[in-house]
Enzyme design. Structure first.
Site, short mmCIF file in Angstrom:
data_model
loop_
_atom_site.label_atom_id
_atom_site.label_comp_id
_atom_site.label_asym_id
_atom_site.label_seq_id
_atom_site.Cartn_x
_atom_site.Cartn_y
_atom_site.Cartn_z
CE LYS A 50 -1.23 -23.93 -12.91
NZ LYS A 50 -0.36 -24.80 -12.14
NE ARG A 104 1.92 -31.37 -9.15
CZ ARG A 104 1.50 -30.12 -9.23
NH1 ARG A 104 0.35 -29.77 -8.69
NH2 ARG A 104 2.23 -29.19 -9.81
CE1 TYR A 145 -35.01 -26.92 -6.36
CE2 TYR A 145 -33.03 -25.59 -6.64
CZ TYR A 145 -34.13 -26.23 -7.18
OH TYR A 145 -34.38 -26.16 -8.52
CG MET A 182 -27.66 -24.78 -12.66
SD MET A 182 -28.44 -25.75 -13.95
CE MET A 182 -28.42 -27.38 -13.21
#
Ligand SMILES: *Cc1c(COP(=O)(O)O)cnc(C)c1O
Length: 379
Positions: free
Chosen positions: A46, A146, A268, A316
């Site tokens: 998956k 679940r 940053y 990023m």
């Protein structure tokens, strides 16, 4: 190159490199199969095989003897079926058979892992329309709460097994909630519940163990296992030695190197401030590539044996690395540093980012140049 699998064709000069060792995936499959002894070993592929590449992984594992692949969604299953149509393997859909998807499931010979009584009835009717009972797996909940039939619903089936008629039941499935901690008593509780359900329902094979469940021991193996993370090199049990072979190597490209004076800040927000003269390298990987922002301040990259700290915030597209301790000649634009590998495993990266290896893998970005290593002759 394997036909049918999408691959990136050219290494963009500035991109970082993601090497995926498919033979290591196969070796992990063999290692788990040996542990399982008589139980069959399937594979959870998956989420694009945890970001590794479902098509490449499934084809390699089919060659290694894997006959059952588990995906999460119908879309994943249809895509995988198109890629492995020639291999005759089974594809099971863990999300089950949502109303209205029966004909697509049947058309692609997919096996829904059925998780409620309505799905059983609709899948029986789909079989009636097809003129032959269709394959399915029956998911019973034994504590995870679940997916899967509730104890009450399972009880109802045990009292009236006719409700299971008209479907070709391949397997009884349940999922372990706490197997990554072998000492958790929940593992035995769920095992006992699975045994009790099996005793009350019509005879069918049982599938309980994920990767960690395989390592719990033979009692948890039953007939079919569904490992995922261990195939891809992750340590299945938290805090224990990882017996699996490494699959992923991520090499980050250095774009620029600069001298830093005391007091200068990097990135940053200026979160990092140098307190002594040094050098910082800017490397082409950022949070858009799945280099998690939360690893700032904890992550390391490696140049040979030398561990180098990631400093400042993760951007990023970029990270900044303190390379002061590295030999000057080894650090230049175009050089590669190891972001993931033998010295900085996916489990190490997960610890640095406050997450699990699963998330490190499924986050691996699409901008890396991907190289698949595979010995065409190996079985
Ligand atoms: C994802 C998943 C697996 C594989 O789990 P790992 O911990 O990666 O081995 C097995 N079974 C189910 C139901 C799953 O959702």
């Amino acid at each position: 190159m394997m036909t049918g699998c999408r691959t990136s064709t050219e290494a963009a000069a500035a991109a970082s490199l993601l090497r995926i060792d498919l033979d290591a995936v196969a070796a992990n499959y063999q290692l788990l199969s040996r542990r399982l002894a008589t139980a069959a070993c399937g594979a959870a592929v998956k989420a694009d095989a945890y970001g590794i590449g479902a098509c490449r992984v499934a084809r390699r594992l089919a060659r290694a003897g894997c006959r059952v692949f588990f995906v999460a969604t119908l879309d994943e299953a249809v895509a995988l079926r198109a890629e492995v149509a020639d291999t005759g393997v089974d594809i099971a859909v863990l999300c089950g058979a949502l109303p209205g998807t029966e004909s697509v499931l049947a058309e692609h010979r997919l096996i829904p892992v059925i998780n409620d009584p309505g799905q059983i009835a609709r899948w029986r009717r789909a079989g009636e329309r097809a003129g032959v009972p269709l394959d399915a797996m029956l998911h019973v909940d034994t504590g995870m709460n679940r997916l899967g039939l509730s104890p009450r619903e399972t009880n109802r089936l045990a009292e009236d097994p006719e409700l299971l008629g008209g479907v070709n039941w391949r397997c009884l499935v349940s999922h372990l909630a706490c197997a990554d901690d072998p000492d958790d008593p929940e593992n035995t509780v769920q095992l006992d519940r699975v045994r009790a359900v099996r005793a009350r329902l019509p005879a069918m094979p049982v599938s309980l163990a994920n990767s960690a469940g395989i390592l719990l021991g033979p009692d948890w193996h039953f007939d079919l296992a569904r490992p995922g993370i261990a195939l891809y090199g992750g340590g299945p049990q938290s805090g224990r030695k990882n017996p699996m072979h490494r699959v992923v190597t991520l090499l980050g490209r250095i774009l620029q190197v600069r001298d830093i004076e005391p007091g200068m800040r990097v990135g940053y927000g200026g979160d990092y401030q140098a307190c002594s003269p040094g050098r910082v390298a800017t490397v082409a990987a950022g949070y858009a590539d799945g280099y998690l922002r939360s690893s700032a301040g904890c992550a390391r990259v490696h140049l040979g044996r030398i561990a180098l700290p990631v400093v400042g915030r993760v951007s990023m597209d970029l990270i900044t690395v303190d390379v002061t301790e590295a030999p000057e000649a080894a650090v230049f634009p175009g050089a590669l540093v190891e972001l993931l590998g033998g010295r900085n495993t996916i489990d190490d990266a997960a610890a640095a980012a406050g997450t699990i290896s699963y998330e490190i893998l499924t986050s691996l970005g699409r901008r890396y140049h991907r190289e698949y290593l595979e010995d065409a002759a190996a079985g």
